[in-house]
Design an enzyme around this catalytic site. Sequence first.
Site, PDB file in Angstrom:
ATOM      1  N   ASP A  67       0.370  -1.838   0.202  1.00 14.69           N
ATOM      2  CA  ASP A  67      -0.049   0.132   0.162  1.00 14.69           C
ATOM      3  C   ASP A  67       0.370   0.728   0.156  1.00 14.69           C
ATOM      4  OD1 ASP A  67       0.831  -0.460   2.313  1.00 14.69           O
ATOM      5  OD2 ASP A  67      -1.024   0.334   3.438  1.00 14.69           O
ATOM      6  N   HIS A 283      24.676   3.168 -15.207  1.00 14.03           N
ATOM      7  CA  HIS A 283      23.615   3.612 -14.362  1.00 14.03           C
ATOM      8  C   HIS A 283      23.648   2.723 -12.810  1.00 14.03           C
ATOM      9  CE1 HIS A 283      21.784   5.854 -17.494  1.00 14.03           C
ATOM     10  NE2 HIS A 283      22.953   6.516 -17.441  1.00 14.03           N
ATOM     11  N   ASP A 300      26.903  11.052 -10.841  1.00  8.53           N
ATOM     12  CA  ASP A 300      25.982  11.396 -11.732  1.00  8.53           C
ATOM     13  C   ASP A 300      25.100  11.872 -10.683  1.00  8.53           C
ATOM     14  OD1 ASP A 300      24.606  11.918 -13.730  1.00  8.53           O
ATOM     15  OD2 ASP A 300      25.196   9.848 -15.032  1.00  8.53           O
ATOM     16  N   ASP A 311      21.355  17.045 -15.567  1.00  8.46           N
ATOM     17  CA  ASP A 311      21.924  16.098 -15.048  1.00  8.46           C
ATOM     18  C   ASP A 311      23.534  16.403 -15.382  1.00  8.46           C
ATOM     19  OD1 ASP A 311      23.111  13.545 -15.970  1.00  8.46           O
ATOM     20  OD2 ASP A 311      21.731  13.424 -17.698  1.00  8.46           O
ATOM     21  N   HIS A 385      27.745   4.755 -24.803  1.00 11.09           N
ATOM     22  CA  HIS A 385      26.891   5.665 -24.495  1.00 11.09           C
ATOM     23  C   HIS A 385      26.918   6.334 -25.757  1.00 11.09           C
ATOM     24  CE1 HIS A 385      28.456   8.344 -21.710  1.00 11.09           C
ATOM     25  NE2 HIS A 385      29.186   7.398 -21.150  1.00 11.09           N
ATOM     26  N   HIS A 389      22.338  14.082 -24.382  1.00 18.44           N
ATOM     27  CA  HIS A 389      20.994  14.177 -25.104  1.00 18.44           C
ATOM     28  C   HIS A 389      20.388  15.700 -24.155  1.00 18.44           C
ATOM     29  CE1 HIS A 389      20.097  13.175 -20.715  1.00 18.44           C
ATOM     30  NE2 HIS A 389      21.584  12.602 -20.785  1.00 18.44           N
ATOM     31  N   HIS A 396      15.929  12.090 -20.354  1.00 18.33           N
ATOM     32  CA  HIS A 396      16.006  11.454 -21.504  1.00 18.33           C
ATOM     33  C   HIS A 396      15.223  13.279 -22.490  1.00 18.33           C
ATOM     34  CE1 HIS A 396      18.407   9.198 -19.286  1.00 18.33           C
ATOM     35  NE2 HIS A 396      19.710   9.968 -19.642  1.00 18.33           N
ATOM     36  N   GLU A 412      28.168  14.783 -22.308  1.00 20.28           N
ATOM     37  CA  GLU A 412      29.239  13.824 -21.640  1.00 20.28           C
ATOM     38  C   GLU A 412      29.898  12.229 -21.950  1.00 20.28           C
ATOM     39  OE1 GLU A 412      25.823  11.100 -19.942  1.00 20.28           O
ATOM     40  OE2 GLU A 412      24.206  12.113 -20.848  1.00 20.28           O
ATOM     41  N   TYR A 416      35.155   3.935 -19.427  1.00 19.07           N
ATOM     42  CA  TYR A 416      34.786   2.610 -18.838  1.00 19.07           C
ATOM     43  C   TYR A 416      35.965   1.517 -18.339  1.00 19.07           C
ATOM     44  CZ  TYR A 416      31.371   6.185 -18.750  1.00 19.07           C
ATOM     45  OH  TYR A 416      30.175   7.389 -18.636  1.00 19.07           O
ATOM     46  N   ARG A 434      33.359   9.619 -16.467  1.00 19.57           N
ATOM     47  CA  ARG A 434      32.187  10.272 -16.880  1.00 19.57           C
ATOM     48  C   ARG A 434      32.275  11.689 -16.978  1.00 19.57           C
ATOM     49  NH1 ARG A 434      28.608   7.850 -16.861  1.00 19.57           N
ATOM     50  NH2 ARG A 434      26.757   8.320 -15.162  1.00 19.57           N
ATOM     51  N   GLU A 436      29.784  15.351 -16.707  1.00 21.74           N
ATOM     52  CA  GLU A 436      29.172  15.745 -17.493  1.00 21.74           C
ATOM     53  C   GLU A 436      28.635  16.965 -16.976  1.00 21.74           C
ATOM     54  OE1 GLU A 436      25.353  12.788 -16.501  1.00 21.74           O
ATOM     55  OE2 GLU A 436      24.622  13.558 -18.983  1.00 21.74           O
TER      56      GLU A 436
HETATM   57  N1  GLY Z   1      21.952   9.892 -15.601  1.00 27.49           N
HETATM   58  C1  GLY Z   1      21.669  10.135 -16.778  1.00 27.49           C
HETATM   59  C2  GLY Z   1      22.363  10.754 -17.952  1.00 27.49           C
HETATM   60  O1  GLY Z   1      23.366  10.733 -17.797  1.00 27.49           O
HETATM   61  O2  GLY Z   1      21.782  10.306 -18.874  1.00 27.49           O
HETATM   62 MN    MN Z   2      23.023  12.732 -19.296  1.00 27.60          MN
HETATM   63 MN    MN Z   3      24.677  11.532 -15.999  1.00 24.43          MN
END
Ligand code: GLY
Ligand code: MN
Ligand code: MN
Length: 475
Positions: A67, A283, A300, A311, A385, A389, A396, A412, A416, A434, A436
Amino acid sequence: MKTLFVMLSILSLAIAQQSESLKYLQYDTDVISPAEYKTRRDSVMKMIGQDAVAVFYAGPERMRNADVDFLYRQADNFFYLTGFTEPNALLILVPKGTTVKLNDSMTQTVNEILFVQNRNPLAESWTGRRYGIEGAMNLIGVQAALTNDKFKTTFQRMLFSGIKYLYAQPVTSDVSGELRELVQPIQSFVDNVKVRNTKIEMRDPNAMIHTMRVIKSPEEIAMLRKATEISVVAHNQAMMSVEPGMYEYELQGLYQYVFQRQGSEYYGYPCINGAGENSVILHYNTNRKKINNGDIVLSDCAAEYRGYSSDVTRSYPANGKFTKEQKEIYQIVLNAQKAGIGAAKPGVKWSDVSAAADSVIADGLYNLGITKTKTGMGFKKFYNHGLGHPVGLNVHDVGQATLVAGMLYTVEPGIYIPENSDGVDPKYWNIGIRIEDVILVTETGNENLSAGSPREISEIESLMKKKGIGNQPLK
Ligand code: GLY
Ligand code: MN
Ligand code: MN
């Protein structure tokens, strides 16, 4: 006469009490103005034309377990058109106008009707105050609001009003509970379209709204700027606070505290705080590991502000000093990011911005001996990746292939290198970097909205010498 006076007094008292409760509905004053939402609805009506009606519905409530629900978040397109944050709501847009009975004595011709939950003192005493029809009209600024039990008859009346097109969002499988009941008339129309041999053509309005959302208005840019500034403060506090022995979740808690301390209502997406072996997971968001001396920490994390999500990612050494190998990888990623940001301006294709960053990463990995060939897509094994975006109501967000002033994009790049990467010197294992930032495309180029958080190695190391608020003893 006396009776009339008493009745009027009771009525005005009731209205005063109702209006009185409206003042508790909106504590945040720096929201996008009702006038802007109205302009958006008017644009939709202009686009669909006089022969059409458009119907939108609110996002579903979602169960976390048993619930317990997740905190309610309005669907992006519904929010974009209304700014309305309650569930179980629908919106009908009628370009040629329709009459609506607002109460026993008032009938009005309107172009838009917002259907909302009714006021319910018992429910409100548990789950919070509701706008009701008065709040929807006075605060959201729609021409007409009705309780949502009136949706079915109003919608069916629209189907017999001589329209040629019905723009209605498809009913998706995640719609359940009260909302499913409410949208049933839309589903019935879809199900019975063949049987009834209707001449009304059904169209999905989502693509139209997505196109409208691509270029942000000055008010939207202000929200995204604020969400980004809040995120920047959190990243800087995290860099000043982190130390070996802390847990990833402590860092996550610090980010979220700093977001909310500055008025953000939520995070734009679950915080990613990966140290060491977790820095290479794009992620990763369970955030349970202890942060060790020598770990690189990839964070991130970004705030949502009035529905708009930033982001931002920073990667920093747990102990405040990058190792030689961490520096080598970091510098490639930073150079790639600079190449990408340098290429982003109006008229340029996003694929070309990406290509500018790709070639820096490809060269860099080859020069370190991590990849064996300079050409081809070998580098993608360590950068799996895209470059970025759009951001907006969704982290996104919707976008388009060519940049235009007023779009906001993340840039970004990342590298890795998981443990046991074939043919890669172990000294590079478990390094994930990364970087970003959120850039706003301007008439002349772009502006980095997250530039307030350092990216240069020397600047990060120097900031990390300071103490933040995140590692004070709790008692
Ligand atoms: N935080 C998710 C991305 O960088 O797209
Ligand atoms: Mn991003
Ligand atoms: Mn991100």
